[in-house]
Scaffold this active site. Structure first.
Site, PDB file in Angstrom:
ATOM      1  N   GLY A  87       0.700  -1.217   0.235  1.00 31.74           N
ATOM      2  CA  GLY A  87      -0.071   0.026   0.153  1.00 31.74           C
ATOM      3  C   GLY A  87       0.921   1.171   0.048  1.00 31.74           C
ATOM      4  O   GLY A  87       1.915   1.300  -0.538  1.00 31.74           O
TER       5      GLY A  87
ATOM      6  N   GLU B 262       9.778   2.666  -2.881  1.00 30.51           N
ATOM      7  CA  GLU B 262       9.071   2.425  -4.058  1.00 30.51           C
ATOM      8  C   GLU B 262       8.578   4.006  -4.439  1.00 30.51           C
ATOM      9  O   GLU B 262       8.965   4.406  -5.515  1.00 30.51           O
ATOM     10  CB  GLU B 262       7.877   1.748  -4.026  1.00 30.51           C
ATOM     11  CG  GLU B 262       6.871   1.525  -5.219  1.00 30.51           C
ATOM     12  CD  GLU B 262       5.792   0.928  -5.177  1.00 30.51           C
ATOM     13  OE1 GLU B 262       5.107   0.586  -4.078  1.00 30.51           O
ATOM     14  OE2 GLU B 262       5.046   0.650  -6.209  1.00 30.51           O
TER      15      GLU B 262
ATOM     16  N   ASP C  45       5.044  -7.678 -10.040  1.00 29.49           N
ATOM     17  CA  ASP C  45       4.292  -7.061  -9.249  1.00 29.49           C
ATOM     18  C   ASP C  45       2.849  -7.218  -9.454  1.00 29.49           C
ATOM     19  O   ASP C  45       1.997  -8.051  -8.792  1.00 29.49           O
ATOM     20  CB  ASP C  45       4.679  -5.422  -9.468  1.00 29.49           C
ATOM     21  CG  ASP C  45       4.027  -4.601  -8.050  1.00 29.49           C
ATOM     22  OD1 ASP C  45       3.959  -5.204  -7.032  1.00 29.49           O
ATOM     23  OD2 ASP C  45       4.044  -3.311  -8.000  1.00 29.49           O
TER      24      ASP C  45
HETATM   25  N1  ADE Z   1      -0.248  -3.410  -3.856  1.00 31.84           N
HETATM   26  C1  ADE Z   1      -0.225  -4.136  -5.218  1.00 31.84           C
HETATM   27  N2  ADE Z   1       1.040  -3.598  -5.940  1.00 31.84           N
HETATM   28  C2  ADE Z   1       1.607  -2.545  -5.003  1.00 31.84           C
HETATM   29  C3  ADE Z   1       2.676  -1.626  -5.196  1.00 31.84           C
HETATM   30  N3  ADE Z   1       3.381  -1.636  -6.231  1.00 31.84           N
HETATM   31  N4  ADE Z   1       2.963  -1.074  -4.230  1.00 31.84           N
HETATM   32  C4  ADE Z   1       2.256  -1.024  -3.001  1.00 31.84           C
HETATM   33  N5  ADE Z   1       1.298  -1.716  -2.804  1.00 31.84           N
HETATM   34  C5  ADE Z   1       0.728  -2.687  -3.783  1.00 31.84           C
HETATM   35 ZN    ZN Z   2       3.976  -4.980  -4.876  1.00 31.39          ZN
END
Ligand code: ADE
Ligand code: ZN
Length: 316
Positions: free
Chosen positions: A160, A190, A267
Site C-alpha cells: 500500500g 518505491e 508486481d
Molecule cells: N499493492 C499492489 N501493488 C502494489 C505496489 N506496487 N505498491 C504498493 N502496494 C501494492
Molecule cells: Zn507490490
C-alpha cells in the site's frame, strides 16, 4: 543457438513479488463483472499517479466477490506462469483488503490453495496487510497467516502507501509474526526515499519490495550488499505508477553494479500489462543485461525465496 527471446522464455524462472489481485486480465474481469467491458478494464489499468494506481487496485478487489472468484484468477494466473516456464511463485494475497471488505480470508485461502493444486508451478503464499489501514487489521492478517504456515503461507508483508503507514508502526507486529514462524517482507523505497527502506530493515524485513530509492544512498547500498538483502525489482510497475519517469531512469543497473542482490518481478502483471518474460526482456533490451547476468538474476529468485529457513537457521 537459441534465439534471444527463446533463451528468456526457456529460462527456469520464479516470481517473488506478484499480487494475485493485480493479475486479473481484462477478459477475466469481464467474466467476473459482465457490466465491465475488457476495454473499460484496460482504461482502468492506466494511471496518472501511484495514488491512481492504488484506486484501480481497489476497483479490482471490489469485483472479487466470492472465494470462487479468487480461485478462478489463481487458475488463470498459474496457467500464464506455467507457459513462461515459471517453476515457483510466492503469490501475495491482499488479506488486509479482504478483511476490510468484510470477506473471510480463511475461505479465500482454502479456495486459492485448492486452485493451485496440480499446477506445475510450486506456490507459496504471502499475506499482505495495508500500511495505511488500522493496525488492528494488520494484526489480524498476521495472526491468521501464522495459523496457516502448514498450509502454504510463508510470509507476512506490508504494502500500500508507505508515505501514510510508516514501518515503525509495525515493529511489534513484525517481531511477533517472525516468532510465529512467518518470514517478513515490506514494500519500501518505491514512492518515498531511502529512509523508508532503512525503517523496513530496522523492523526486520528480510526482503524489500521495490527498494529503488536505495540507489540514492551509498551506505544503504553497501548494507544491502554486505547483508545480501534482495530487492524485488518491478520495472514495468515503476514506470506505470510514475515511481520512475522514464524506463531509462530506472536504477536497476546501478543497484546490480553495486552488488545488491536483485530479483525481477511483475508486481501486478495484468494491471501493468506485462509478464515475467517481458520483465527479463526489458532488462536485456533497455539495461543491457547479458544472458549470463539474467540467468544469475533468475537463480536469485530461487535462492532468496522463503521456502527454506533463513541462512544461519536450522529447521527444528
Ligand atoms: N499493492 C499492489 N501493488 C502494489 C505496489 N506496487 N505498491 C504498493 N502496494 C501494492
Ligand atoms: Zn507490490
Amino acid at each position: 543457438m537459441a534465439g534471444m527471446g527463446e533463451f528468456l522464455q526457456r529460462l527456469e524462472k520464479a516470481e517473488l513479488h506478484l499480487h494475485l489481485e493485480g493479475s486479473v486480465e481484462p477478459e477475466t474481469m469481464a467474466e467476473l463483472d459482465p457490466s465491465v467491458s475488457p476495454e473499460e478494464c484496460l482504461a482502468r489499468y492506466q494511471y496518472s499517479s501511484f495514488a491512481a494506481f492504488l484506486k484501480s487496485y481497489e476497483w479490482v478487489t471490489r469485483r472479487l466477490r466470492a472465494p470462487e472468484d479468487y480461485a478462478l484468477i489463481t487458475r488463470r494466473l498459474l496457467e500464464r506462469l506455467a507457459r513462461q516456464n515459471v517453476r515457483y511463485a510466492e503469490i501475495c494475497l491482499s488479506a488486509g483488503i479482504i478483511l476490510w471488505r468484510k470477506q473471510d480470508p480463511a475461505a479465500v485461502h482454502e479456495a486459492v490453495r485448492a486452485a493451485a493444486l496440480g499446477s506445475t508451478v510450486e506456490v507459496r503464499w504471502i499475506w499482505d496487510a495495508v500500511r495505511q489501514f488500522p493496525l488492528e487489521d494488520a494484526r489480524r492478517v498476521a495472526a491468521m497467516a501464522a495459523e496457516r504456515i502448514r498450509e502454504g503461507v510463508v510470509a507476512f508483508g506490508i504494502g500500500g502507501d508507505e508515505a501514510r503507514g510508516p514501518a515503525p508502526l509495525f515493529r511489534d507486529l513484525f517481531a511477533s509474526a517472525r516468532r510465529a514462524g512467518l518470514r517478513l517482507t515490506a514494500h519500501a523505497g518505491e514512492t518515498t526515499g531511502p529512509a523508508s527502506i532503512r525503517e523496513a530493515l530496522d523492523i526486520g524485513a528480510e526482503r524489500i519490495g521495490h527498494g529503488i530509492a536505495a540507489a540514492e544512498d551509498p551506505a544503504l547500498l553497501e548494507h544491502l550488499r554486505d547483508n545480501q538483502i534482495p530487492l524485488e525489482i518491478c520495472l514495468s510497475s515503476n514506470l506505470a505508477t510514475g515511481a520512475v519517469q522514464r524506463i531509462e531512469d530506472h536504477p536497476v543497473r546501478r543497484l546490480f553494479e553495486a552488488g545488491v542482490p536483485i530479483v525481477l518481478n511483475t508486481d501486478d502483471p495484468a494491471m501493468f500489462r506485462t509478464s515475467l518474460t517481458r520483465e527479463f526482456e526489458i532488462a536485456q533490451n533497455v539495461f543491457g543485461f547479458t544472458d549470463a547476468e539474467l540467468a544469475g538474476i533468475a537463480a536469485n529468485a530461487f535462492r532468496y525465496s522463503f521456502r527454506g529457513e533463513p541462512d544461519g537457521h536450522t529447521a527444528s
